[in-house]
Enzyme design. Structure first.
Site, PDB file in Angstrom:
ATOM      1  N   LEU A 132      12.657   4.297  -8.601  1.00 15.46           N
ATOM      2  CA  LEU A 132      13.521   4.022  -7.433  1.00 15.46           C
ATOM      3  C   LEU A 132      13.358   5.095  -6.363  1.00 15.46           C
ATOM      4  CD1 LEU A 132      16.782   2.607  -9.090  1.00 15.46           C
ATOM      5  CD2 LEU A 132      14.828   1.359  -8.171  1.00 15.46           C
ATOM      6  N   GLU A 171      -8.808  -0.783  -0.665  1.00 20.13           N
ATOM      7  CA  GLU A 171      -9.034   0.429   0.138  1.00 20.13           C
ATOM      8  C   GLU A 171      -9.947   1.429  -0.560  1.00 20.13           C
ATOM      9  OE1 GLU A 171      -5.895   2.198   2.323  1.00 20.13           O
ATOM     10  OE2 GLU A 171      -4.912   0.299   2.724  1.00 20.13           O
ATOM     11  N   TYR A 173      -4.212   8.394   0.361  1.00 17.35           N
ATOM     12  CA  TYR A 173      -3.756   7.272  -0.481  1.00 17.35           C
ATOM     13  C   TYR A 173      -4.929   6.616  -1.195  1.00 17.35           C
ATOM     14  CZ  TYR A 173      -2.721   2.398  -1.581  1.00 17.35           C
ATOM     15  OH  TYR A 173      -2.637   1.195  -2.232  1.00 17.35           O
ATOM     16  N   VAL A 220       1.458  -0.831  17.992  1.00 17.56           N
ATOM     17  CA  VAL A 220       0.147  -1.270  17.491  1.00 17.56           C
ATOM     18  C   VAL A 220      -0.791  -0.076  17.602  1.00 17.56           C
ATOM     19  CG1 VAL A 220      -1.835  -2.773  17.980  1.00 17.56           C
ATOM     20  CG2 VAL A 220       0.489  -3.693  18.062  1.00 17.56           C
ATOM     21  N   ASN A 277      -5.139  -6.968  13.737  1.00 16.15           N
ATOM     22  CA  ASN A 277      -3.706  -6.628  13.785  1.00 16.15           C
ATOM     23  C   ASN A 277      -3.035  -7.300  14.982  1.00 16.15           C
ATOM     24  OD1 ASN A 277      -4.027  -5.076  11.512  1.00 16.15           O
ATOM     25  ND2 ASN A 277      -4.295  -3.159  12.647  1.00 16.15           N
ATOM     26  N   ASP A 291      -3.820   6.062  17.503  1.00 10.78           N
ATOM     27  CA  ASP A 291      -4.380   5.467  16.290  1.00 10.78           C
ATOM     28  C   ASP A 291      -4.061   6.286  15.047  1.00 10.78           C
ATOM     29  OD1 ASP A 291      -5.691   3.538  14.924  1.00 10.78           O
ATOM     30  OD2 ASP A 291      -7.634   3.813  15.921  1.00 10.78           O
TER      31      ASP A 291
HETATM   32  P1  NAD Z   1       5.738  -0.393  -2.905  1.00 10.27           P
HETATM   33  O1  NAD Z   1       5.651   0.935  -2.243  1.00 10.27           O
HETATM   34  O2  NAD Z   1       6.476  -1.498  -2.235  1.00 10.27           O
HETATM   35  O3  NAD Z   1       6.385  -0.217  -4.349  1.00 10.27           O
HETATM   36  C1  NAD Z   1       6.057   0.830  -5.214  1.00 10.27           C
HETATM   37  C2  NAD Z   1       7.116   0.915  -6.305  1.00 10.27           C
HETATM   38  O4  NAD Z   1       6.731   1.959  -7.209  1.00 10.27           O
HETATM   39  C3  NAD Z   1       8.509   1.260  -5.781  1.00 10.27           C
HETATM   40  O5  NAD Z   1       9.478   0.441  -6.408  1.00 10.27           O
HETATM   41  C4  NAD Z   1       8.700   2.717  -6.195  1.00 10.27           C
HETATM   42  O6  NAD Z   1      10.050   3.068  -6.470  1.00 10.27           O
HETATM   43  C5  NAD Z   1       7.863   2.772  -7.475  1.00 10.27           C
HETATM   44  N1  NAD Z   1       7.398   4.127  -7.774  1.00 10.27           N
HETATM   45  C6  NAD Z   1       6.830   5.022  -6.921  1.00 10.27           C
HETATM   46  N2  NAD Z   1       6.562   6.168  -7.574  1.00 10.27           N
HETATM   47  C7  NAD Z   1       6.935   5.975  -8.864  1.00 10.27           C
HETATM   48  C8  NAD Z   1       6.897   6.786 -10.019  1.00 10.27           C
HETATM   49  N3  NAD Z   1       6.409   8.035  -9.988  1.00 10.27           N
HETATM   50  N4  NAD Z   1       7.351   6.282 -11.190  1.00 10.27           N
HETATM   51  C9  NAD Z   1       7.867   5.021 -11.235  1.00 10.27           C
HETATM   52  N5  NAD Z   1       7.947   4.225 -10.169  1.00 10.27           N
HETATM   53  C10 NAD Z   1       7.485   4.689  -9.002  1.00 10.27           C
HETATM   54  O7  NAD Z   1       4.246  -0.787  -3.209  1.00 10.27           O
HETATM   55  P2  NAD Z   1       3.549  -2.236  -3.236  1.00 10.27           P
HETATM   56  O8  NAD Z   1       3.087  -2.569  -1.877  1.00 10.27           O
HETATM   57  O9  NAD Z   1       4.405  -3.182  -3.987  1.00 10.27           O
HETATM   58  O10 NAD Z   1       2.232  -1.898  -4.093  1.00 10.27           O
HETATM   59  C11 NAD Z   1       2.252  -1.995  -5.513  1.00 10.27           C
HETATM   60  C12 NAD Z   1       0.894  -1.640  -6.049  1.00 10.27           C
HETATM   61  O11 NAD Z   1      -0.087  -2.517  -5.525  1.00 10.27           O
HETATM   62  C13 NAD Z   1       0.425  -0.237  -5.679  1.00 10.27           C
HETATM   63  O12 NAD Z   1      -0.242   0.316  -6.789  1.00 10.27           O
HETATM   64  C14 NAD Z   1      -0.533  -0.442  -4.530  1.00 10.27           C
HETATM   65  O13 NAD Z   1      -1.503   0.566  -4.489  1.00 10.27           O
HETATM   66  C15 NAD Z   1      -1.127  -1.789  -4.894  1.00 10.27           C
HETATM   67  N6  NAD Z   1      -1.599  -2.631  -3.778  1.00 10.27           N
HETATM   68  C16 NAD Z   1      -0.771  -2.910  -2.728  1.00 10.27           C
HETATM   69  C17 NAD Z   1      -1.193  -3.783  -1.736  1.00 10.27           C
HETATM   70  C18 NAD Z   1      -0.321  -4.141  -0.555  1.00 10.27           C
HETATM   71  O14 NAD Z   1      -0.785  -4.809   0.361  1.00 10.27           O
HETATM   72  N7  NAD Z   1       0.944  -3.762  -0.531  1.00 10.27           N
HETATM   73  C19 NAD Z   1      -2.472  -4.348  -1.815  1.00 10.27           C
HETATM   74  C20 NAD Z   1      -3.304  -4.025  -2.890  1.00 10.27           C
HETATM   75  C21 NAD Z   1      -2.842  -3.185  -3.875  1.00 10.27           C
HETATM   76  O1  DAU Z   2      -5.603  -3.288   1.671  1.00 11.08           O
HETATM   77  C1  DAU Z   2      -4.598  -3.042   0.735  1.00 11.08           C
HETATM   78  C2  DAU Z   2      -3.628  -2.008   1.271  1.00 11.08           C
HETATM   79  O2  DAU Z   2      -2.855  -2.648   2.282  1.00 11.08           O
HETATM   80  C3  DAU Z   2      -2.721  -1.443   0.184  1.00 11.08           C
HETATM   81  O3  DAU Z   2      -3.512  -0.731  -0.745  1.00 11.08           O
HETATM   82  C4  DAU Z   2      -1.651  -0.519   0.780  1.00 11.08           C
HETATM   83  O4  DAU Z   2      -0.750  -0.099  -0.233  1.00 11.08           O
HETATM   84  C5  DAU Z   2      -0.901  -1.302   1.834  1.00 11.08           C
HETATM   85  O5  DAU Z   2       0.077  -0.464   2.447  1.00 11.08           O
HETATM   86  C6  DAU Z   2      -1.843  -1.861   2.878  1.00 11.08           C
HETATM   87  O6  DAU Z   2      -2.443  -0.776   3.655  1.00 11.08           O
HETATM   88  P1  DAU Z   2      -2.657  -0.892   5.242  1.00 11.08           P
HETATM   89  O7  DAU Z   2      -2.778   0.483   5.775  1.00 11.08           O
HETATM   90  O8  DAU Z   2      -3.719  -1.871   5.574  1.00 11.08           O
HETATM   91  O9  DAU Z   2      -1.238  -1.570   5.631  1.00 11.08           O
HETATM   92  P2  DAU Z   2      -0.203  -1.270   6.832  1.00 11.08           P
HETATM   93  O10 DAU Z   2       0.810  -2.365   6.801  1.00 11.08           O
HETATM   94  O11 DAU Z   2       0.269   0.138   6.833  1.00 11.08           O
HETATM   95  O12 DAU Z   2      -1.107  -1.472   8.126  1.00 11.08           O
HETATM   96  C7  DAU Z   2      -1.791  -2.686   8.353  1.00 11.08           C
HETATM   97  C8  DAU Z   2      -2.604  -2.514   9.632  1.00 11.08           C
HETATM   98  O13 DAU Z   2      -1.678  -2.423  10.735  1.00 11.08           O
HETATM   99  C9  DAU Z   2      -3.417  -1.229   9.674  1.00 11.08           C
HETATM  100  O14 DAU Z   2      -4.643  -1.487  10.358  1.00 11.08           O
HETATM  101  C10 DAU Z   2      -2.557  -0.264  10.478  1.00 11.08           C
HETATM  102  C11 DAU Z   2      -1.834  -1.182  11.448  1.00 11.08           C
HETATM  103  N1  DAU Z   2      -0.461  -0.757  11.818  1.00 11.08           N
HETATM  104  C12 DAU Z   2       0.421  -0.427  10.858  1.00 11.08           C
HETATM  105  C13 DAU Z   2       1.696  -0.036  11.176  1.00 11.08           C
HETATM  106  C14 DAU Z   2       2.681   0.341  10.091  1.00 11.08           C
HETATM  107  C15 DAU Z   2      -0.109  -0.740  13.174  1.00 11.08           C
HETATM  108  O15 DAU Z   2      -0.915  -1.062  14.060  1.00 11.08           O
HETATM  109  N2  DAU Z   2       1.165  -0.352  13.498  1.00 11.08           N
HETATM  110  C16 DAU Z   2       2.091   0.021  12.558  1.00 11.08           C
HETATM  111  O16 DAU Z   2       3.233   0.386  12.918  1.00 11.08           O
END
Ligand code: NAD
Ligand code: DAU
Length: 340
Positions: free
Chosen positions: A36, A128, A154, A210, A253, A276
């Site tokens: 959490l 990524e 990350y 953006v 985007n 950026d």
């Molecule tokens: P999120 O940030 O929404 O959720 C992460 C969760 O992990 C949260 O509930 C947080 O409390 C919990 N957490 C963080 N540190 C922790 C710890 N030390 N111990 C236990 N719980 C912990 O992330 P998400 O977007 O749901 O991503 C989930 C997974 O999927 C990640 O591993 C991320 O790298 C991967 N992923 C995300 C995306 C995306 O687009 N969001 C895409 C591909 C892969």
């Molecule tokens: O590709 C998978 C990844 O996608 C996951 O591994 C990550 O956990 C997840 O956060 C996501 O990463 P991105 O960096 O692609 O997502 P984000 O939503 O942060 O940004 C999406 C795109 O939008 C990126 O090119 C940055 C741009 N952006 C983002 C934010 C937050 C903006 O232009 N303005 C913004 O305020």
């Protein structure tokens, strides 16, 4: 009946996976471990907590004693590790917690798997880890053999974890799988990420930041399609293998932001171009041939439908995200954007 550990289940994708599994495998028992952090929200799991086959445990995956005690008690069959620090911008501000949770946390989980025995350890990774593709080479896609080439703290932490998972398979014979998915969107997406940030700010008629020129491309996948892919991999995927997950839904985007504005009836004048992201990846694009041919996975939701469903969800669940925005997240937003 299996007992499945889902880490990070109070976050965006983890919570969607909990609900997906309770629906599609009603006889399995799901135990969610989540620390959490700012990104985890127990209210997201409110309905799951009513289900007798669901248990929530607040713990840090890097806390060896807590994790080992839980493994001893629950005798897990399958472990799916979603828990992570997941926001690229935060990793640029402060990398350390990313290394702790994403790398050391993964190690603790796998050590527990070795000690107590499991059928499968699944690592939820990301596209990524492959770095980025040039905008002018739309013929190129990430495959499972694309070299690891990371850009942000990350992605470096996620790639490190992947290498560790592969090492535990080769050296200790741990039965692992890894999935690398493209950008997800859908319900319970934390409003620091692009799509929920734009929806929530547009609804409040606030400026929409953006990065750069907005020309970066992401390959968007509706979160339920990610869940169905992981379900297939943990049950039918080959041990030791990596599976890419993505549905060929590439958008710049700017296209994403304009689509949301149009759906909400808001003006494009809200768009504000800001400095950026350092090291900003240009384009992600997944080749999902392996998971499609080996496991028969196909995405069910294409972007135009998925974005409308997502916008509707945010309109119908205002309390969930308004609560987040009014709290700590507000300070975070001010810190990140005040000098942009
Ligand atoms: P999120 O940030 O929404 O959720 C992460 C969760 O992990 C949260 O509930 C947080 O409390 C919990 N957490 C963080 N540190 C922790 C710890 N030390 N111990 C236990 N719980 C912990 O992330 P998400 O977007 O749901 O991503 C989930 C997974 O999927 C990640 O591993 C991320 O790298 C991967 N992923 C995300 C995306 C995306 O687009 N969001 C895409 C591909 C892969
Ligand atoms: O590709 C998978 C990844 O996608 C996951 O591994 C990550 O956990 C997840 O956060 C996501 O990463 P991105 O960096 O692609 O997502 P984000 O939503 O942060 O940004 C999406 C795109 O939008 C990126 O090119 C940055 C741009 N952006 C983002 C934010 C937050 C903006 O232009 N303005 C913004 O305020």
């Amino acid at each position: 009946m299996k007992t499945i550990l889902v880490t990070g289940g109070a976050g965006f994708i983890g919570s969607n996976f909990v609900y997906y599994m309770l629906k599609t495998h009603p006889d399995d028992r799901i135990v969610c471990v989540d620390a959490l952090t700012y990104a985890g929200n127990l209210s997201t799991l409110e309905q799951a907590l009513q289900n007798p086959n669901f248990r929530f445990v607040k713990a840090d995956i890097a806390d060896r004693d807590a994790i080992f005690a839980l493994f001893e008690e629950e005798k897990f069959d399958i472990v799916v590790n979603f828990a992570a620090e997941s926001h690229v911008d935060r990793s640029i501000e402060n990398p350390e917690i990313f290394l702790k949770t994403n790398i050391l946390g993964t190690q603790v989980l796998m050590d527990a798997c070795r000690k107590y025995g499991i059928e499968r350890y699944h690592q939820v990774s990301t596209d990524e880890v492959y770095g980025d593709l040039p905008l002018d080479r739309t013929d190129l896609f990430f495959t499972e053999t694309t070299p690891i080439h990371t850009s942000s703290p990350y992605s470096a932490s996620k790639a490190s974890a992947d290498l560790l998972v592969q090492a535990y398979h080769r050296t200790f014979g741990l039965p692992v799988t890894i999935s690398r998915c493209s950008n997800n969107y859908g319900p319970y997406h934390f409003p620091e990420k692009l799509i929920p940030l734009i929806i929530s700010r547009a609804l409040a008629d606030e400026s929409l930041p953006v990065y750069g020129k907005g020309e970066n491309v992401r390959d968007w996948l509706y979160v339920e399609d990610h869940c169905s892919a992981i379900d297939l991999i943990i049950h039918h995927g080959r041990v030791g293998e990596v599976y890419n997950i993505g549905g060929h839904n590439e958008r710049t985007n700017l296209q994403v932001v304009k689509t949301i504005l149009k759906a909400l009836g808001k003006p494009e004048s809200l768009i504000t171009y800001v400095t950026d992201r350092p090291g900003h990846d240009m384009r992600y694009a997944i080749d999902p041939t392996k998971i499609t041919t080996e496991l028969g996975w196909k995405p069910q939701t294409m972007f135009d439908d998925g974005i409308q469903k997502t916008i509707d969800w945010y309109l119908n669940n205002r309390a969930w995200w308004e609560n987040i925005i009014s709290g700590d997240y507000q300070h975070y937003y001010e810190k990140m954007y005040q000098n942009r």
